[in-house]
Design a protein around this motif. Structure first.
Motif, PDB file in Angstrom:
ATOM      1  N   ILE A   4      56.553  32.263  94.661  1.00 35.11           N
ATOM      2  CA  ILE A   4      55.358  31.513  94.277  1.00 35.11           C
ATOM      3  C   ILE A   4      55.767  30.111  93.850  1.00 35.11           C
ATOM      4  CG2 ILE A   4      53.281  31.479  92.850  1.00 35.11           C
ATOM      5  CD1 ILE A   4      53.490  34.013  94.486  1.00 35.11           C
ATOM      6  N   LEU A   5      55.135  29.113  94.432  1.00 37.08           N
ATOM      7  CA  LEU A   5      55.347  27.732  94.016  1.00 37.08           C
ATOM      8  C   LEU A   5      54.224  27.355  93.057  1.00 37.08           C
ATOM      9  CD1 LEU A   5      57.165  25.277  94.413  1.00 37.08           C
ATOM     10  CD2 LEU A   5      55.677  24.550  96.281  1.00 37.08           C
ATOM     11  N   PHE A   6      54.567  27.146  91.784  1.00 36.23           N
ATOM     12  CA  PHE A   6      53.609  26.860  90.702  1.00 36.23           C
ATOM     13  C   PHE A   6      53.554  25.341  90.526  1.00 36.23           C
ATOM     14  CE2 PHE A   6      51.859  28.973  86.704  1.00 36.23           C
ATOM     15  CZ  PHE A   6      51.287  27.814  86.180  1.00 36.23           C
ATOM     16  N   VAL A   7      52.443  24.719  90.897  1.00 36.28           N
ATOM     17  CA  VAL A   7      52.311  23.257  90.901  1.00 36.28           C
ATOM     18  C   VAL A   7      51.382  22.819  89.776  1.00 36.28           C
ATOM     19  CG1 VAL A   7      51.653  21.230  92.252  1.00 36.28           C
ATOM     20  CG2 VAL A   7      52.638  23.223  93.404  1.00 36.28           C
ATOM     21  N   SER A   8      51.916  22.080  88.818  1.00 36.56           N
ATOM     22  CA  SER A   8      51.087  21.601  87.710  1.00 36.56           C
ATOM     23  C   SER A   8      51.784  20.465  86.968  1.00 36.56           C
ATOM     24  CB  SER A   8      50.783  22.738  86.728  1.00 36.56           C
ATOM     25  OG  SER A   8      49.939  22.282  85.686  1.00 36.56           O
ATOM     26  N   ILE A   9      51.187  19.288  86.987  1.00 36.05           N
ATOM     27  CA  ILE A   9      51.687  18.189  86.156  1.00 36.05           C
ATOM     28  C   ILE A   9      51.671  18.623  84.698  1.00 36.05           C
ATOM     29  CG2 ILE A   9      51.172  15.854  85.333  1.00 36.05           C
ATOM     30  CD1 ILE A   9      50.026  15.275  88.132  1.00 36.05           C
ATOM     31  N   ALA A  10      50.596  19.270  84.290  1.00 35.80           N
ATOM     32  CA  ALA A  10      50.438  19.743  82.908  1.00 35.80           C
ATOM     33  C   ALA A  10      51.185  21.059  82.758  1.00 35.80           C
ATOM     34  CB  ALA A  10      48.956  19.925  82.582  1.00 35.80           C
ATOM     35  N   PHE A  11      52.365  20.988  82.143  1.00 38.03           N
ATOM     36  CA  PHE A  11      53.205  22.172  82.034  1.00 38.03           C
ATOM     37  C   PHE A  11      54.124  22.017  80.828  1.00 38.03           C
ATOM     38  CE2 PHE A  11      56.551  25.170  83.266  1.00 38.03           C
ATOM     39  CZ  PHE A  11      55.791  26.226  83.765  1.00 38.03           C
ATOM     40  N   TYR A  26      51.811  31.334  82.800  1.00 40.62           N
ATOM     41  CA  TYR A  26      53.169  31.413  83.349  1.00 40.62           C
ATOM     42  C   TYR A  26      54.025  32.401  82.562  1.00 40.62           C
ATOM     43  CZ  TYR A  26      57.724  29.783  85.081  1.00 40.62           C
ATOM     44  OH  TYR A  26      58.981  29.701  85.634  1.00 40.62           O
ATOM     45  N   LYS A  27      53.908  32.364  81.243  1.00 40.32           N
ATOM     46  CA  LYS A  27      54.697  33.255  80.388  1.00 40.32           C
ATOM     47  C   LYS A  27      54.516  34.712  80.775  1.00 40.32           C
ATOM     48  CE  LYS A  27      54.817  34.847  75.538  1.00 40.32           C
ATOM     49  NZ  LYS A  27      54.320  34.570  74.158  1.00 40.32           N
ATOM     50  N   TYR A  28      53.272  35.135  80.957  1.00 49.38           N
ATOM     51  CA  TYR A  28      53.020  36.549  81.225  1.00 49.38           C
ATOM     52  C   TYR A  28      53.139  36.898  82.707  1.00 49.38           C
ATOM     53  CZ  TYR A  28      51.911  37.131  76.360  1.00 49.38           C
ATOM     54  OH  TYR A  28      52.012  37.187  74.994  1.00 49.38           O
ATOM     55  N   LEU A  29      52.991  35.913  83.587  1.00 51.82           N
ATOM     56  CA  LEU A  29      53.290  36.171  84.995  1.00 51.82           C
ATOM     57  C   LEU A  29      54.776  36.483  85.169  1.00 51.82           C
ATOM     58  CD1 LEU A  29      51.196  33.355  86.729  1.00 51.82           C
ATOM     59  CD2 LEU A  29      50.877  35.813  87.073  1.00 51.82           C
ATOM     60  N   VAL A  30      55.624  35.672  84.534  1.00 51.82           N
ATOM     61  CA  VAL A  30      57.074  35.870  84.654  1.00 51.82           C
ATOM     62  C   VAL A  30      57.518  37.142  83.934  1.00 51.82           C
ATOM     63  CG1 VAL A  30      59.326  34.904  84.029  1.00 51.82           C
ATOM     64  CG2 VAL A  30      57.538  33.408  84.948  1.00 51.82           C
ATOM     65  N   ARG A  31      56.979  37.355  82.745  1.00 50.75           N
ATOM     66  CA  ARG A  31      57.428  38.478  81.911  1.00 50.75           C
ATOM     67  C   ARG A  31      57.010  39.828  82.472  1.00 50.75           C
ATOM     68  NH1 ARG A  31      56.084  38.379  75.561  1.00 50.75           N
ATOM     69  NH2 ARG A  31      57.513  36.606  75.768  1.00 50.75           N
ATOM     70  N   ASN A  32      55.791  39.924  82.986  1.00 50.46           N
ATOM     71  CA  ASN A  32      55.231  41.234  83.331  1.00 50.46           C
ATOM     72  C   ASN A  32      55.173  41.522  84.829  1.00 50.46           C
ATOM     73  OD1 ASN A  32      54.846  41.469  80.598  1.00 50.46           O
ATOM     74  ND2 ASN A  32      52.644  41.080  80.655  1.00 50.46           N
ATOM     75  N   PRO A  34      57.721  41.204  87.740  1.00 46.89           N
ATOM     76  CA  PRO A  34      59.008  40.879  88.364  1.00 46.89           C
ATOM     77  C   PRO A  34      58.953  40.830  89.883  1.00 46.89           C
ATOM     78  CG  PRO A  34      58.998  43.141  87.540  1.00 46.89           C
ATOM     79  CD  PRO A  34      57.754  42.490  87.018  1.00 46.89           C
ATOM     80  N   GLU A  35      57.871  41.339  90.479  1.00 48.37           N
ATOM     81  CA  GLU A  35      57.754  41.262  91.940  1.00 48.37           C
ATOM     82  C   GLU A  35      57.453  39.841  92.413  1.00 48.37           C
ATOM     83  OE1 GLU A  35      53.459  41.741  90.614  1.00 48.37           O
ATOM     84  OE2 GLU A  35      55.468  42.347  89.923  1.00 48.37           O
ATOM     85  N   LEU A  36      57.152  38.937  91.456  1.00 51.04           N
ATOM     86  CA  LEU A  36      56.863  37.543  91.771  1.00 51.04           C
ATOM     87  C   LEU A  36      58.012  36.659  91.271  1.00 51.04           C
ATOM     88  CD1 LEU A  36      53.120  37.454  90.613  1.00 51.04           C
ATOM     89  CD2 LEU A  36      53.996  37.910  92.922  1.00 51.04           C
ATOM     90  N   GLN A  37      58.482  35.789  92.131  1.00 55.87           N
ATOM     91  CA  GLN A  37      59.542  34.850  91.762  1.00 55.87           C
ATOM     92  C   GLN A  37      58.969  33.440  91.813  1.00 55.87           C
ATOM     93  OE1 GLN A  37      63.362  35.511  93.596  1.00 55.87           O
ATOM     94  NE2 GLN A  37      63.911  33.351  93.470  1.00 55.87           N
ATOM     95  N   PHE A  38      59.149  32.683  90.729  1.00 57.88           N
ATOM     96  CA  PHE A  38      58.470  31.396  90.606  1.00 57.88           C
ATOM     97  C   PHE A  38      59.432  30.213  90.699  1.00 57.88           C
ATOM     98  CE2 PHE A  38      55.502  34.339  88.713  1.00 57.88           C
ATOM     99  CZ  PHE A  38      54.275  33.852  89.108  1.00 57.88           C
ATOM    100  N   GLN A  39      58.943  29.156  91.334  1.00 57.16           N
ATOM    101  CA  GLN A  39      59.521  27.824  91.247  1.00 57.16           C
ATOM    102  C   GLN A  39      58.397  26.896  90.781  1.00 57.16           C
ATOM    103  OE1 GLN A  39      62.458  26.899  94.668  1.00 57.16           O
ATOM    104  NE2 GLN A  39      60.985  28.303  95.567  1.00 57.16           N
TER     105      GLN A  39
END
Length: 411
Positions: A4-11, A26-32, A34-39
């Motif tokens: 997943i490419l997470f695009v946000s100036i506000a971060f 983002y905190k809970y997407l990453v934490r809960n 693991p089937e999703l990998q973020f950049q």
């Protein structure tokens, strides 16, 4: 594994209401999940109007992958343009240099994305996602915290209206889903774009369940009744009605006013600074800008929390859902909201029994009477009046991150 490419100036760790919301998701997407990998693709610091606050590092995992792009934001030039030719900063906003750097993102990506998720405001984040979606041809989930061309707070005219209208239609046509923060906004866009009605999803602002702790201040009528406001005051969001009501209480019932205090915190524009000088009173204190953690602690020390909407005459246009309402709710303290009748804020406060809504068009005397009523309830030790229900799980960050992850996995 889905990239997943997470695009946000506000971060995070930049401090801004949208930064906090992006960070909570983002905190809970990453934490809960693991089937999703973020950049992450965001702006480098410094970014104007988004100061870095290390308190927000708690929303980020260690060594999370991020591409940071330096923005072109000459403050003097932008200040002059905003004063003399504001139209030039509406394509789509002052962060316009962000989407112009989309090729840099492609070169720095570790792996191509399977899906793009973008958050706005600012809208330049959306245009970056549009560029990348066109290049990679992958599904795109696009989030809008506020309406675009129809926003009563971001008025477009002439060329800027035509260009932003074209961008809005292009983004809506290419996005797989568009997530929106209020039911009013959802209904508005389904009526405006019925051909894309099935794309719109309600995805509200959220609170962090980790912040749910006992109030820092117990209900003690032997102390002064403490009203607290945290947040910015600028443009059409003004403290004047509340300040004028305090002055009215000083004139009509000074003995009640001596039973309370008003603590304000946050950035102000020149007009609001002048208002605090004009309405100066011993019961009023302004602490200036606070960090994220300091603001949360101040909120917990309150008896009544003041929320102020931007002035929007029409309730049809008052569709904004201020994220501050969720922060306030987690404190367990009563809310006093200055808003428009029938607005999202008005309906939210009434539905969840969070406090009292007063209206810009009610007149200063009505707001003065509302303040007096709060003080009288405090003197009478009416604990029930100052107690509100626990936050609804429907607005919890982990719950809605799960809903968002399910949306990603459907694609």
């Amino acid at each position: 594994m889905k990239n997943i490419l997470f695009v946000s100036i506000a971060f995070p760790p930049k401090l801004d209401p949208e930064c906090i919301q992006a960070g909570r998701y983002y905190k809970y997407l990453v934490r809960n999940h693991p089937e999703l990998q973020f950049q992450v693709v965001t702006s480098a610091s410094p970014t104007r109007f988004m100061p870095v606050n290390d308190d927000l590092q708690t929303l980020l995992p260690k060594n999370h992958p991020a591409i940071e792009l330096k923005l072109y934001e000459p403050w003097l030039l932008h200040a002059l343009l905003n004063k003399l030719l504001p139209l030039t900063l509406q394509f789509p906003d002052s962060k316009y240099s962000f989407p112009l750097q989309w090729r840099k993102v492609i070169k720095q990506l570790r792996t191509p994305p399977d899906l793009i998720y973008s958050r706005s405001y600012p809208l330049s984040s959306t245009l970056m996602a549009l560029k990348l979606q066109k290049y990679f041809g992958v599904p795109w989930v696009m989030h809008l915290s506020d309406p675009w061309t129809d926003s009563p707070l971001h008025r477009y005219h002439g060329l800027s209206y035509r260009v932003n209208t074209a961008w809005e239609r292009s983004c809506f046509s290419r996005a797989s889903y568009i997530t929106l923060t209020s039911e009013k906004t959802l209904e508005f866009y389904r009526n405006k774009f019925p051909q894309w009605a099935n794309k719109f999803i309600y995805m509200p602002n959220v609170y962090d369940p980790a912040e749910l702790k006992p109030p820092a201040r117990e209900f003690k009528p032997s102390q002064k009744l403490r009203f607290v406001y945290t947040g910015g005051l600028a443009n059409t969001r003004t403290a004047e009605p509340i300040l004028a009501a305090i002055a009215g209480l000083r004139e009509k019932q000074p003995e009640l006013l001596e039973q309370c205090e008003f603590i304000w915190a946050g950035d102000m524009d020149r007009r609001n600074r002048a208002l605090f000088e004009q309405y100066a009173d011993p019961v009023i204190t302004h602490l200036g800008a606070l960090g994220y953690r300091e603001a949360l602690e101040l909120q917990k020390s309150a008896d009544v929390l003041i929320a102020i909407d931007s002035i929007i005459p029409s309730n049809d246009s008052a569709m904004f859902f201020p994220s501050k309402l969720l922060d306030y709710w987690t404190t367990g303290h009563r809310l006093l909201d200055l808003t428009t009748p029938g607005s999202t804020t008005d309906e939210f406060v009434k539905k969840y029994q969070l406090g009292t809504a007063v209206y810009f068009n009610s007149g200063i005397e009505a707001i003065t009477d509302t303040l007096a009523h709060h003080v009288q309830q405090y003197i009478q030790k009416n604990t029930a009046f100052f107690t509100i229900p626990a936050p609804d799980r429907a607005f919890a960050a982990d719950f809605n991150a799960k809903r968002l992850a399910e949306t990603f996995n459907r694609l």
